[in-house]
Structures are given as structure tokens and as C-alpha cells.
Design a protein around this motif. Structure first.
Motif, PDB file in Angstrom:
ATOM      1  N   TRP A  31      -2.076  -1.354  10.535  1.00  0.00           N
ATOM      2  CA  TRP A  31      -2.179  -2.811  10.186  1.00  0.00           C
ATOM      3  C   TRP A  31      -2.228  -3.611  11.517  1.00  0.00           C
ATOM      4  CZ3 TRP A  31       1.192  -6.848  11.857  1.00  0.00           C
ATOM      5  CH2 TRP A  31       0.994  -7.758  11.413  1.00  0.00           C
ATOM      6  N   ALA A  71       2.083   5.815  11.578  1.00  0.00           N
ATOM      7  CA  ALA A  71       1.613   4.417  10.881  1.00  0.00           C
ATOM      8  C   ALA A  71       1.660   3.542  12.406  1.00  0.00           C
ATOM      9  CB  ALA A  71       2.781   3.446  10.155  1.00  0.00           C
ATOM     10  N   ASN A 113       5.080  -7.003   9.034  1.00  0.00           N
ATOM     11  CA  ASN A 113       4.499  -6.110   8.540  1.00  0.00           C
ATOM     12  C   ASN A 113       5.895  -4.740   8.527  1.00  0.00           C
ATOM     13  OD1 ASN A 113       2.764  -3.113   9.873  1.00  0.00           O
ATOM     14  ND2 ASN A 113       2.417  -3.634   7.741  1.00  0.00           N
ATOM     15  N   THR A 154       0.666  -1.397  -0.076  1.00  0.00           N
ATOM     16  CA  THR A 154       0.058   0.163  -0.118  1.00  0.00           C
ATOM     17  C   THR A 154       0.843   1.056  -0.016  1.00  0.00           C
ATOM     18  OG1 THR A 154      -0.178   0.103   2.276  1.00  0.00           O
ATOM     19  CG2 THR A 154      -1.987  -1.111   1.135  1.00  0.00           C
ATOM     20  N   ASN A 179       6.668  -0.747   7.516  1.00  0.00           N
ATOM     21  CA  ASN A 179       6.271   0.602   7.202  1.00  0.00           C
ATOM     22  C   ASN A 179       7.355   1.633   7.012  1.00  0.00           C
ATOM     23  OD1 ASN A 179       3.257   0.009   7.858  1.00  0.00           O
ATOM     24  ND2 ASN A 179       4.405  -0.823   9.415  1.00  0.00           N
ATOM     25  N   THR A 187       4.026  -1.017   3.794  1.00  0.00           N
ATOM     26  CA  THR A 187       3.158   0.628   3.447  1.00  0.00           C
ATOM     27  C   THR A 187       4.374   1.580   3.380  1.00  0.00           C
ATOM     28  OG1 THR A 187       1.442  -0.394   4.466  1.00  0.00           O
ATOM     29  CG2 THR A 187       1.441   1.945   4.492  1.00  0.00           C
ATOM     30  N   SER A 195      -1.701   4.960   8.454  1.00  0.00           N
ATOM     31  CA  SER A 195      -2.089   3.555   8.246  1.00  0.00           C
ATOM     32  C   SER A 195      -2.287   3.098   9.447  1.00  0.00           C
ATOM     33  CB  SER A 195      -1.079   3.091   7.415  1.00  0.00           C
ATOM     34  OG  SER A 195      -0.056   2.806   7.952  1.00  0.00           O
TER      35      SER A 195
END
Length: 319
Positions: free
Chosen positions: A211, A241, A230, A172, A232, A201, A209
Motif C-alpha cells: 500500500w 506487507a 494503513n 483486503t 496490516n 489488510t 501486499s
């Protein structure tokens, strides 16, 4: 075989919402009760679909609520590749898109699913997406999100058969004025199952964002192998984030782990590239492309990989 929802047989209609109940929440109820768009994809038993299938759902920014449902069934021993696109039509009015995606991959079947969301920046999106993977079946799901003003999506994979495998990869890019919230779930419900999730991301300007991920291992799911990651990349000091990984393990003899990072571009890497003749913007884009490359490489279709690279460039230069 692609089938419009209103043309589905009674038996197939009964299968709809078998993974995502209409009463899961108010958004699933709205999507199930007032579906305006969507399709069924049925790959019959033993059929190997060689060509890539493409399906597109268009959501106009016309100030309305748009609801869609997608149902994909890959029967025993079959295989297919599908590109599922959500595209925003021209318009300036705030619109809401509300969607359901259900995927069933039965025993010894294989599905390569690429989902790409490029809705308009005045669109609010809510979605429930769930896959069930049968014994010795494989799901390779690659998820790309570029558009919308706000996105809240639940992405759930349930490994329901012994020896089933699922790989989930997501990318993303979020610009100023955008907020994306993804909730992923990896449910290991049978023994000797495997899941591997990586979501990345990049955030520019005042983007936000969230997650949140969970690996669940059922008491009967011995010899589970599950991983989630994950990462970022903050490209502006104003970007924010949140990353929330989790594990819920109810049996022994498993291997599960998770990781999460929130970081900025390493200035030493910028210096290294500039010392070799690149300008600052080119150096930064090169590093960001490298950050995303393993996700893009999960897409088998070369033409789509080129399209994705162009979209990434557009998003990175939009600020």
C-alpha cells in the motif's frame, strides 16, 4: 439512470476519460480504446435515490483480456447509494481484467459507493479509479478486495470544491499465491476540505501486499484536514506487507497526518479468549473480525454486511 456505454449520448461520451486520460499509461489506453463492458450512472440534479443501486461486471476466466469502464455522475444536490461488484465467472485459464472507474460528485451532492472485487484467483487486475468531489459535496467510498492472483489499482480522490468531504475505507484479505498493490491519492485542491482514509489488510500463508498513499495539499487549499491510516495484520510468518504513507503540503494552516502499522495477533488476546472457553481458531477469527469491523460497518446495507462477513470467514478459513 443506468446507461450502457455504447448507448451514451455524444455529450456524455465526451465526459468519459475527463478524470482519467486514456494516455495515462498503457493500461488506461487499453481500457479506453477496447472497452467491452461497463455502464454510465447519471443521477439528475436534486434527485434523492432512496433504493440502493446495484451494478455487476462479470469477468470470465477464459484466457482473454477483459476491459471495462464505469462512469458515475451525481449532479448538484442529488444523492445515491451504489454497490459496484466485480465478479469472476467460472473458468481455469489465466485472464486479465483492466478497468477504469470515474466518479463525479457535484456541488451539494452525496454518493455512498461500495465497491467489491471477487474476481477469480487466476485473474490479473489493473485499474485506474478517480473521483472528483465538488463544493460542499460528500463521497463515502468503501472498497473491498478479495480475489485475483495479482491486483494493481490506483485509487484517487480529488477534493475540487470548497467544503468538500471524502471518506475512503478499504478492506483486503490476501491468501497464498495472491499479491495486491494499492496506490491511493488524496488531492486537496480547494480550501476547507476534508479527507479521511483507512485501509486494512490481513495476510495469510505466503501472501504479499503493498500500500502506498499520498495526501497532496495544493497552495490554495488552506484549512485542509487530511488523514490516512494503513494497518496490516500478518497471520503467517511467511506473509509480507509493505506500507508507504506520504504527505506533500504546499500551504500553511492545514492539519494533515498519517499512520501505518504492520503487526501480528497479540498472543495475550488469544490467551484471554481461550481462558474463557473458545478454541484457538475461533479466538483468532474473533480478533480478526474485530480488526475489520469498523470498515464493514461503513456499509449501510445490512444484507451486504452479512455477505461481507461470510466472505471474510471464507477467506480466513481457505488456508
Amino acid at each position: 439512470t443506468f446507461v450502457k456505454l455504447n448507448e451514451a449520448s455524444p455529450n456524455l461520451k465526451e465526459t468519459l476519460n475527463s478524470l482519467i486520460a486514456a494516455d495515462t499509461d498503457k493500461f488506461s489506453a487499453l481500457a479506453a480504446g477496447y472497452t467491452q463492458n461497463g455502464f454510465l450512472l447519471i443521477v439528475p440534479k436534486g434527485v434523492q435515490v432512496k433504493e440502493t443501486l446495484i451494478a455487476t461486471i462479470t469477468v470470465p476466466q477464459n484466457g482473454t483480456i477483459q476491459n471495462s469502464q464505469v462512469f458515475i455522475l451525481v449532479e448538484e444536490g442529488a444523492s445515491a447509494s451504489l454497490h459496484l461488484n466485480y465478479i469472476g465467472a467460472e473458468g481455469k485459464q489465466t485472464t486479465m481484467h483492466n478497468g477504469i472507474v470515474e466518479v463525479i460528485v457535484r456541488e451539494n451532492a452525496h454518493l455512498h459507493l461500495v465497491e467489491r472485487q471477487k474476481l477469480g484467483t487466476q485473474t490479473w487486475q489493473f485499474s485506474h479509479e478517480k473521483a472528483s468531489v465538488g463544493a460542499d459535496a460528500k463521497l463515502d467510498w468503501v472498497y473491498f478486495a478479495f480475489g485475483t492472483q495479482l491486483t494493481k489499482s490506483f485509487i484517487d480522490v480529488s477534493l475540487d470544491g470548497k467544503g468538500s468531504e471524502a471518506r475512503l475505507n478499504g478492506l483486503t484479505i490476501v491468501n497464498s499465491g495472491q499479491h495486491i498493490d494499492l496506490d491511493t491519492q488524496q488531492d486537496h485542491m480547494a480550501p476547507i476540505t476534508f479527507s479521511d482514509l483507512t485501509f486494512k489488510t490481513a495476510l495469510l500463508g505466503t501472501a504479499n501486499s503493498v500500500w502506498q498513499g499520498m495526501i497532496y495539499v495544493d497552495p490554495k487549499a488552506e484549512q485542509t484536514d487530511g488523514y490516512q491510516n494503513n494497518r496490516n495484520l500478518l497471520l503467517d510468518q511467511r506473509a509480507h506487507a509493505d506500507s508507504i504513507p506520504g504527505l506533500e503540503i504546499k500551504t500553511d494552516d492545514v492539519r494533515c497526518s498519517h499512520g501505518a502499522t504492520i503487526s501480528q495477533i497479540d498472543e495475550d488476546q488469544i490467551f484471554y479468549l481461550k481462558a474463557r472457553g473458545l478454541d484457538d481458531d475461533t479466538a483468532r477469527e474473533l480478533i480478526i473480525n474485530g480488526f475489520f469491523q469498523d470498515i464493514v460497518d461503513r456499509v449501510k446495507d445490512e444484507d451486504l454486511r452479512v455477505e461481507l462477513s461470510n466472505t471474510i470467514h471464507e477467506k480466513l478459513t481457505a488456508e
